[in-house]
Design a protein around this motif. Structure first.
Motif, PDB file in Angstrom:
ATOM      1  N   ARG A   1     -92.617  11.259 -35.559  1.00  0.00           N
ATOM      2  CA  ARG A   1     -92.471  11.294 -37.010  1.00  0.00           C
ATOM      3  C   ARG A   1     -91.004  11.410 -37.393  1.00  0.00           C
ATOM      4  NH1 ARG A   1     -97.349  13.999 -40.447  1.00  0.00           N
ATOM      5  NH2 ARG A   1     -98.951  12.604 -39.646  1.00  0.00           N
TER       6      ARG A   1
ATOM      7  N   TYR B   1     -88.661  11.860 -41.061  1.00  0.00           N
ATOM      8  CA  TYR B   1     -88.687  12.185 -42.486  1.00  0.00           C
ATOM      9  C   TYR B   1     -87.304  11.969 -43.092  1.00  0.00           C
ATOM     10  CZ  TYR B   1     -92.952  14.890 -41.359  1.00  0.00           C
ATOM     11  OH  TYR B   1     -94.198  15.298 -40.934  1.00  0.00           O
TER      12      TYR B   1
ATOM     13  N   TYR C   1     -85.117  13.206 -46.577  1.00  0.00           N
ATOM     14  CA  TYR C   1     -85.065  14.137 -47.693  1.00  0.00           C
ATOM     15  C   TYR C   1     -83.771  13.920 -48.469  1.00  0.00           C
ATOM     16  CZ  TYR C   1     -88.600  16.962 -45.234  1.00  0.00           C
ATOM     17  OH  TYR C   1     -89.739  17.401 -44.614  1.00  0.00           O
TER      18      TYR C   1
ATOM     19  N   PHE D   1     -88.609  15.968 -50.418  1.00  0.00           N
ATOM     20  CA  PHE D   1     -89.199  14.916 -49.604  1.00  0.00           C
ATOM     21  C   PHE D   1     -89.029  13.553 -50.270  1.00  0.00           C
ATOM     22  CE2 PHE D   1     -92.227  12.883 -46.872  1.00  0.00           C
ATOM     23  CZ  PHE D   1     -92.985  12.055 -47.675  1.00  0.00           C
TER      24      PHE D   1
ATOM     25  N   TYR E   1     -91.805   9.443 -45.197  1.00  0.00           N
ATOM     26  CA  TYR E   1     -91.885   9.693 -43.766  1.00  0.00           C
ATOM     27  C   TYR E   1     -92.560   8.536 -43.043  1.00  0.00           C
ATOM     28  CZ  TYR E   1     -96.857  10.973 -43.079  1.00  0.00           C
ATOM     29  OH  TYR E   1     -98.225  10.970 -42.960  1.00  0.00           O
TER      30      TYR E   1
ATOM     31  N   GLU F   1     -96.023   7.557 -46.317  1.00  0.00           N
ATOM     32  CA  GLU F   1     -96.018   8.232 -47.607  1.00  0.00           C
ATOM     33  C   GLU F   1     -94.645   8.125 -48.236  1.00  0.00           C
ATOM     34  OE1 GLU F   1     -98.254  11.775 -47.317  1.00  0.00           O
ATOM     35  OE2 GLU F   1     -97.683  12.536 -49.284  1.00  0.00           O
TER      36      GLU F   1
ATOM     37  N   ARG G   1     -95.719  15.151 -33.950  1.00  0.00           N
ATOM     38  CA  ARG G   1     -96.970  15.555 -34.571  1.00  0.00           C
ATOM     39  C   ARG G   1     -98.115  15.287 -33.611  1.00  0.00           C
ATOM     40  NH1 ARG G   1     -98.522  17.162 -40.059  1.00  0.00           N
ATOM     41  NH2 ARG G   1    -100.776  17.086 -40.087  1.00  0.00           N
TER      42      ARG G   1
ATOM     43  N   GLY H   1    -101.108  19.749 -36.528  1.00  0.00           N
ATOM     44  CA  GLY H   1    -100.217  20.186 -37.583  1.00  0.00           C
ATOM     45  C   GLY H   1     -99.591  21.543 -37.362  1.00  0.00           C
ATOM     46  N   GLU H   2    -100.339  22.462 -36.744  1.00  0.00           N
ATOM     47  CA  GLU H   2     -99.858  23.837 -36.644  1.00  0.00           C
ATOM     48  C   GLU H   2     -98.544  23.931 -35.882  1.00  0.00           C
ATOM     49  OE1 GLU H   2    -102.413  26.869 -35.252  1.00  0.00           O
ATOM     50  OE2 GLU H   2    -103.178  27.203 -37.258  1.00  0.00           O
TER      51      GLU H   2
ATOM     52  N   TYR I   1    -100.489  24.335 -42.631  1.00  0.00           N
ATOM     53  CA  TYR I   1    -100.549  24.295 -41.179  1.00  0.00           C
ATOM     54  C   TYR I   1     -99.613  25.334 -40.577  1.00  0.00           C
ATOM     55  CZ  TYR I   1    -103.155  19.888 -41.081  1.00  0.00           C
ATOM     56  OH  TYR I   1    -104.107  18.919 -41.216  1.00  0.00           O
ATOM     57  N   ASN I   2     -98.420  25.420 -41.152  1.00  0.00           N
ATOM     58  CA  ASN I   2     -97.455  26.377 -40.649  1.00  0.00           C
ATOM     59  C   ASN I   2     -96.396  26.660 -41.689  1.00  0.00           C
ATOM     60  OD1 ASN I   2     -95.204  24.497 -40.379  1.00  0.00           O
ATOM     61  ND2 ASN I   2     -96.122  23.750 -38.488  1.00  0.00           N
TER      62      ASN I   2
ATOM     63  N   GLN J   1     -92.113  27.547 -41.770  1.00  0.00           N
ATOM     64  CA  GLN J   1     -90.914  27.529 -40.939  1.00  0.00           C
ATOM     65  C   GLN J   1     -89.756  28.123 -41.737  1.00  0.00           C
ATOM     66  OE1 GLN J   1     -90.507  23.598 -39.272  1.00  0.00           O
ATOM     67  NE2 GLN J   1     -88.988  24.208 -37.785  1.00  0.00           N
TER      68      GLN J   1
ATOM     69  N   SER K   1     -83.621  25.249 -37.358  1.00  0.00           N
ATOM     70  CA  SER K   1     -84.880  25.998 -37.338  1.00  0.00           C
ATOM     71  C   SER K   1     -84.669  27.366 -36.695  1.00  0.00           C
ATOM     72  CB  SER K   1     -85.936  25.216 -36.561  1.00  0.00           C
ATOM     73  OG  SER K   1     -87.148  25.938 -36.510  1.00  0.00           O
TER      74      SER K   1
ATOM     75  N   LEU L   1     -90.936  29.479 -36.429  1.00  0.00           N
ATOM     76  CA  LEU L   1     -92.111  28.791 -36.943  1.00  0.00           C
ATOM     77  C   LEU L   1     -93.311  29.701 -36.748  1.00  0.00           C
ATOM     78  CD1 LEU L   1     -93.217  25.178 -36.706  1.00  0.00           C
ATOM     79  CD2 LEU L   1     -94.737  26.896 -35.731  1.00  0.00           C
TER      80      LEU L   1
ATOM     81  N   GLN M   1     -97.365  29.596 -37.056  1.00  0.00           N
ATOM     82  CA  GLN M   1     -98.554  28.767 -37.267  1.00  0.00           C
ATOM     83  C   GLN M   1     -99.509  29.491 -38.220  1.00  0.00           C
ATOM     84  OE1 GLN M   1    -100.205  27.667 -33.467  1.00  0.00           O
ATOM     85  NE2 GLN M   1     -98.196  27.148 -32.626  1.00  0.00           N
ATOM     86  N   SER M   2    -100.373  28.736 -38.858  1.00  0.00           N
ATOM     87  CA  SER M   2    -101.246  29.329 -39.886  1.00  0.00           C
ATOM     88  C   SER M   2    -102.176  30.387 -39.305  1.00  0.00           C
ATOM     89  CB  SER M   2    -102.071  28.252 -40.582  1.00  0.00           C
ATOM     90  OG  SER M   2    -102.936  27.631 -39.661  1.00  0.00           O
ATOM     91  N   SER M   3    -102.436  30.292 -38.009  1.00  0.00           N
ATOM     92  CA  SER M   3    -103.327  31.257 -37.366  1.00  0.00           C
ATOM     93  C   SER M   3    -102.583  32.516 -36.899  1.00  0.00           C
ATOM     94  CB  SER M   3    -104.024  30.612 -36.171  1.00  0.00           C
ATOM     95  OG  SER M   3    -103.050  30.090 -35.279  1.00  0.00           O
TER      96      SER M   3
ATOM     97  N   LEU N   1     -95.786  23.496 -44.285  1.00  0.00           N
ATOM     98  CA  LEU N   1     -96.366  22.196 -43.981  1.00  0.00           C
ATOM     99  C   LEU N   1     -97.774  22.157 -44.564  1.00  0.00           C
ATOM    100  CD1 LEU N   1     -96.425  19.446 -42.626  1.00  0.00           C
ATOM    101  CD2 LEU N   1     -97.052  20.583 -40.478  1.00  0.00           C
TER     102      LEU N   1
ATOM    103  N   GLY O   1    -100.684  19.341 -45.422  1.00  0.00           N
ATOM    104  CA  GLY O   1    -101.011  17.933 -45.189  1.00  0.00           C
ATOM    105  C   GLY O   1     -99.945  17.296 -44.320  1.00  0.00           C
ATOM    106  N   ASN O   2     -99.312  16.273 -44.839  1.00  0.00           N
ATOM    107  CA  ASN O   2     -98.270  15.578 -44.085  1.00  0.00           C
ATOM    108  C   ASN O   2     -96.875  15.815 -44.639  1.00  0.00           C
ATOM    109  OD1 ASN O   2     -99.897  14.102 -42.118  1.00  0.00           O
ATOM    110  ND2 ASN O   2    -100.742  13.093 -43.921  1.00  0.00           N
ATOM    111  N   GLN O   3     -96.750  16.758 -45.544  1.00  0.00           N
ATOM    112  CA  GLN O   3     -95.446  17.020 -46.147  1.00  0.00           C
ATOM    113  C   GLN O   3     -94.991  18.450 -45.923  1.00  0.00           C
ATOM    114  OE1 GLN O   3     -94.354  16.001 -50.095  1.00  0.00           O
ATOM    115  NE2 GLN O   3     -95.692  14.211 -50.169  1.00  0.00           N
ATOM    116  N   PHE O   4     -93.680  18.587 -45.749  1.00  0.00           N
ATOM    117  CA  PHE O   4     -93.050  19.897 -45.745  1.00  0.00           C
ATOM    118  C   PHE O   4     -92.495  20.148 -47.143  1.00  0.00           C
ATOM    119  CE2 PHE O   4     -92.929  21.143 -41.283  1.00  0.00           C
ATOM    120  CZ  PHE O   4     -93.207  19.941 -40.637  1.00  0.00           C
TER     121      PHE O   4
END
Lengths: 116, 110
Positions: free
Chosen positions: A31, A33, A35, A45, A48, A56, A97, A100-101, B31-32, B34, B46, B49, B51-53, B93, B95-98
């Motif tokens: 991926r 991106y 910005y 954004f 990407y 998108e 990717r 996602g996590e 999802y996460n 950062q 960075s 990070l 993660q959501s869990s 994060l 979906g697919n965007q930060f």
């Protein structure tokens, strides 16, 4: 150096000219991106790519902006007929990717554009 | 649309102090999260990070926590140093965007 690189680092242009920026991501990242960041703001954004597919685009990306990632490696961002409002730092980031996590973005140093 | 807010916008502390930076987000479906550092005129580096869990992550003098249900994260910096002076940005994060906050500008005074 295996990080994200961007070229040029600085660009000064006159209003109405076209400019093109290049981004070379980390090689195994799928991926990429783009910005835009203005002073005192966080990155916004623009668009990407997943491999070579542009998946998108932000509404910020007017029809004067176009981005490509022709072979799923480096990417270019072109701005046609530049306006003074386009002056900003343009940042590129890449990521791997899988799920996602765990997706972490790695940023390049940015290209600072000044439109006179 | 996800919105990310960071408070305070600027912070100045004497060297050696512990400090906390705050980040809040409106959509908990992330999802996460950062945390990044940005030096003037440079790209983003960075730091951590989560993660959501997960609920927290640590790296050296940095500790970041995440409370997804309340839409909040904190970045704790222990024993601050002048070299910590920078802008700190959080990003989520979704979906697919930060989505990024506007950052906290930190100055550590020697």
């Amino acid at each position: 150096d295996t990080g994200v690189s961007q070229d040029p680092r600085h660009k000064i242009t006159k209003r109405g000219q076209n400019v093109t920026f290049r981004c070379d991501p980390i090689s195994e990242h799928n991926r990429l991106y783009w910005y835009r960041q203005t002073l005192g703001q966080g990155p916004e954004f623009l668009t990407y790519f997943q491999n070579e597919a542009q998946l998108e685009k932000s509404r910020l990306l007017s029809d004067r902006f176009s981005a490509e990632r022709p072979k799923g490696s480096f990417s270019t961002l072109e701005i046609q007929r530049t306006e003074q409002g386009d002056s900003a730092m343009y940042l590129c980031a890449s990521s791997l990717r899988l799920g996602g996590e765990q997706e972490t973005q790695y940023f390049g140093p940015g290209t600072r554009l000044l439109v006179l | 649309k996800q919105e990310v807010t960071q408070i305070p916008a600027a912070l100045s502390v004497p060297e050696g102090e512990n400090l906390v930076l705050n980040c809040s987000f409106t959509d908990s479906a992330i999802y996460n999260l950062q945390w990044f550092r940005q030096d003037p005129g440079k790209g983003l580096t960075s730091l951590l990070l989560i993660q959501s869990s997960q609920r927290e992550q640590t790296s050296g003098r940095l500790n970041a926590s995440l409370d997804k249900s309340s839409g909040r994260s904190t970045l704790y910096i222990a024993a601050s140093q002048p070299g910590d002076s920078a802008t700190y940005l959080c990003a989520v994060l979704t979906g697919n965007q930060f989505y990024f906050g506007t950052g906290t500008s930190l100055t550590v005074i020697p």
